[in-house]
Design a protein around this motif. Structure first.
Motif, PDB file in Angstrom:
ATOM      1  N   LYS A 104       3.520  15.977 -50.254  1.00 48.97           N
ATOM      2  CA  LYS A 104       4.875  16.560 -50.203  1.00 48.97           C
ATOM      3  C   LYS A 104       4.815  17.980 -49.654  1.00 48.97           C
ATOM      4  O   LYS A 104       5.617  18.358 -48.796  1.00 48.97           O
ATOM      5  CB  LYS A 104       5.525  16.544 -51.586  1.00 48.97           C
ATOM      6  N   ARG A 105       3.850  18.749 -50.101  1.00 53.49           N
ATOM      7  CA  ARG A 105       3.767  20.149 -49.644  1.00 53.49           C
ATOM      8  C   ARG A 105       3.443  20.212 -48.140  1.00 53.49           C
ATOM      9  O   ARG A 105       4.004  21.021 -47.411  1.00 53.49           O
ATOM     10  CB  ARG A 105       2.706  20.892 -50.461  1.00 53.49           C
ATOM     11  N   ASP A 108       6.585  19.027 -46.216  1.00 48.49           N
ATOM     12  CA  ASP A 108       7.620  20.081 -46.252  1.00 48.49           C
ATOM     13  C   ASP A 108       7.308  21.171 -45.220  1.00 48.49           C
ATOM     14  O   ASP A 108       8.199  21.654 -44.517  1.00 48.49           O
ATOM     15  CB  ASP A 108       7.713  20.715 -47.646  1.00 48.49           C
ATOM     16  N   ARG A 133       7.701   9.104 -49.749  1.00 46.33           N
ATOM     17  CA  ARG A 133       7.788  10.495 -49.261  1.00 46.33           C
ATOM     18  C   ARG A 133       8.874  10.612 -48.185  1.00 46.33           C
ATOM     19  O   ARG A 133       9.691  11.515 -48.202  1.00 46.33           O
ATOM     20  CB  ARG A 133       6.444  10.844 -48.649  1.00 46.33           C
ATOM     21  N   ALA A 137      12.608  12.414 -48.114  1.00 44.18           N
ATOM     22  CA  ALA A 137      12.828  13.514 -47.159  1.00 44.18           C
ATOM     23  C   ALA A 137      14.027  13.231 -46.256  1.00 44.18           C
ATOM     24  O   ALA A 137      14.287  13.991 -45.321  1.00 44.18           O
ATOM     25  CB  ALA A 137      11.575  13.724 -46.313  1.00 44.18           C
TER      26      ALA A 137
END
Ligand SMILES: CC(C)(COP(=O)(O)OP(=O)(O)OC[C@H]1O[C@@H](n2cnc3c(N)ncnc32)[C@H](O)[C@@H]1OP(=O)(O)O)[C@@H](O)C(=O)NCCC(=O)NCCS
Length: 288
Positions: A104-105, A108, A133, A137
């Motif tokens: 996720k990081r 992002d 994911r 998003a």
């Protein structure tokens, strides 16, 4: 774990990590009817490295890595073209570290690079963690069909109106890409030229890159042109064909593949935001 931009020295490590991650994901999602899961060949590894080095030149602010005490833990590479299209090139976390939030990081960070782009694309594996994911998003997920097998050469349809392309065709290719996917490719054509031969419709209605196992990209402004280009790509296959990026918006490609006696399977998804799945179009998995 700190996330920083990818540097050239990270690229061979990222190649190795992505091969591991995709191989493990393919083993987990593979069905009996799928082609066998395999490691990247030496030549595909070399192509992966060349392509990713290219992204560090065109998009140094869109590629990210994270390290832990064991080494490279994960990375995401992304690109933007003509300030209208962002796409995800490769995204992987080391097997064993997956499902703990690093992905996720990284995603992002890569998506922040495209924040002001109206159109977004990615081509995903069947890994349920990736699919979760991407939907979280904001991507619309469109399953991809895969055509594979050996082309029945007695079924090949002779086509005319397709010629070899060259660098002199770049303006034409740009015009087609802006119409079909919303942005031209620039330097990505250099990478694509390494994947196969450039074929161009003589009327200027489409183009494709033809590899030994089928098109690595095909874009056209109408299905008749796309169909002719695909037949020419299939005529140039040698051994097993594998076209894995056919979305439901591209039924014409299924018709050609079935006429050539290829089998239909499913593999991964196309994720899009701010756009519909392009058609007539067979996208490239990393250069979309
Ligand atoms: C896809 C990938 C990069 C994501 O990285 P990651 O570190 O695993 O991602 P995250 O942990 O941030 O997110 C995974 C999500 O799936 C969930 N998850 C974990 N295990 C899961 C499972 N077996 N099935 C479904 N979901 C699962 C996690 O809880 C998390 O969701 P949440 O944030 O809502 O809790 C990584 O899993 C990977 O390398 N997969 C193999 C290669 C691949 O498919 N790459 C993507 C190519 S398009």
């Amino acid at each position: 774990m700190e996330i920083r931009t990818m540097q050239p020295a990270d690229v061979p490590l990222a190649e190795k990590l992505s091969d591991d991650a995709f191989y493990h994901a393919a083993l987990q999602s593979r069905r009996d009817s799928d082609p066998p899961a395999g490691r990247r060949s030496v030549s595909r590894s070399a192509n992966w490295i060349t392509r990713t080095e290219g992204f560090l030149t065109t998009d140094p602010d869109g590629c990210f890595v994270a390290y832990d005490a064991e080494g490279l833990a994960g990375f995401a590479t992304s690109a933007r073209r003509e300030d209208t299209l962002w796409f995800l090139c490769t995204f992987a976390v080391r097997p064993g570290l997956q499902g703990q939030g690093l992905g996720k990081r990284l995603l992002d960070a890569a998506m922040a690079y495209g924040a002001d782009c109206p159109h977004w694309m990615l081509s995903a594996s069947d890994d349920p963690k990736a699919l979760r994911r991407y939907r979280l998003a904001g991507f619309d997920l469109h399953p991809q069909l895969m055509l594979h097998g050996e082309v029945d050469r007695s079924r090949l349809v002779a086509v005319d109106g397709v010629r070899e392309g060259s660098a002199a065709d770049l303006d034409l290719l740009d015009a087609i890409d802006r119409k079909v996917r919303g942005a031209a490719r620039g330097r990505d054509h250099t990478t694509l030229a390494g994947t196969g031969s450039l074929l161009v419709d003589v009327e200027g209605g489409g183009y494709a890159y033809a590899a030994d196992n089928g098109p690595t990209l095909l874009a056209a402004i109408d299905e008749e042109t796309a169909t002719r280009l695909l037949w020419e790509c299939l005529a140039r296959t040698d051994g097993e064909a594998a076209m894995s990026h056919v979305t439901g918006a591209n039924q014409w490609a299924l018709d050609v593949g079935l006429a050539a006696r290829l089998r239909i399977g499913t593999e991964g998804v196309l994720g899009v935001r701010g756009m519909a799945p392009p058609a007539p179009y067979i996208h490239n998995g990393a250069l979309l």
